[in-house]
Design an enzyme around this catalytic site. Sequence first.
Site, PDB file in Angstrom:
ATOM      1  N   ASP A 101     -94.750 -22.569 -14.530  1.00 29.05           N
ATOM      2  CA  ASP A 101     -95.149 -21.247 -15.006  1.00 29.05           C
ATOM      3  C   ASP A 101     -93.950 -20.350 -15.282  1.00 29.05           C
ATOM      4  O   ASP A 101     -92.809 -20.666 -14.918  1.00 29.05           O
ATOM      5  CB  ASP A 101     -96.030 -20.567 -13.950  1.00 29.05           C
ATOM      6  N   TYR A 138     -91.536 -30.186  -4.941  1.00 30.87           N
ATOM      7  CA  TYR A 138     -91.314 -28.754  -5.160  1.00 30.87           C
ATOM      8  C   TYR A 138     -90.719 -28.131  -3.899  1.00 30.87           C
ATOM      9  O   TYR A 138     -91.071 -28.505  -2.778  1.00 30.87           O
ATOM     10  CB  TYR A 138     -92.618 -28.039  -5.496  1.00 30.87           C
TER      11      TYR A 138
END
Length: 303
Positions: free
Chosen positions: A60, A124
């Site tokens: 994003d 992540y």
Amino acid sequence: MGSARARYLVYFQYLGTGFNGVAAVRGAQRAVGVQNFLEEAAERLNSVEPVKFTISSRTDAGVHALSNAAHLDVLRRPGLPPFSAQVLAEALNTHLRHPAIRVVKAFRVPDDFHARFAATSRTYLYRLATGCLRPGQLSLFERNLCWALRADSLDVTAMREAAGHLLGTHDFSAFQSAGSTAQSSVRTLRHISVFPSPASPFVLPEESRKLQFWSLEFESQSFLYRQVRRMTAVLVAVGLGALAPTQVKAILESRDPLGKHQKCVAPAHGLFLKSVLYRDLGKRRSLQSRAPQASRDEPPPPC
């Protein structure tokens, strides 16, 4: 002699601040994605056909990447051999017009290789900072690289207990944001850890005594839309005492993404895509080393 088509896998990194995510933004909009700059640089390769990047992992707006990946095809003019992987990487970096993007390495791969579907592992990293009791207390150079919490400390023991409820194969509907195109919300979270980070080199010595940096690390073959940021928000709520570890198990089992706590999303600027791995390329080609494990002893599922 015909044209020589070659497929490459490239690893690249970027600071997500200022980008509308990694994916290209088409049309006359002001927003721009990392992919726009990569494909603009690839125009200088003089491929017979336009070069398109197929991104492994979409991120994003505001999310960073230490190591994302993509595949691309380059079709050179008749009589010209394919670029070597090293020459391709150097050429892309030479022609990249944005200083916050860097191609790290490239590899030749088979023509049927797919950067998204062939990935066997994605990791992540989410960075937190405690001790930021007032706005502006965090170093200017860290503001877009971590989530500054207005708390002196976190109950890390409780966070680790809560994280244990998320390990394994579950329906993660409760941690999925609207807009997901995934056909199934079942995912296998292989690794999750919460650990203190070293003092930031970008914080003045007199300020670093008041601040503590923390990292949360998540590894799976794939994640749902905003799953990592929503899990992070819930674990932080546990660390702050707003949730008990057992409530995380109840949230997971509820499969309800609109509950009071699980609908919260951690800020994008604290999140980093740390690595993307491929079985055929071997784990030696990961660009980042792993943090100490806190996961179950189970082999990764086949991709």
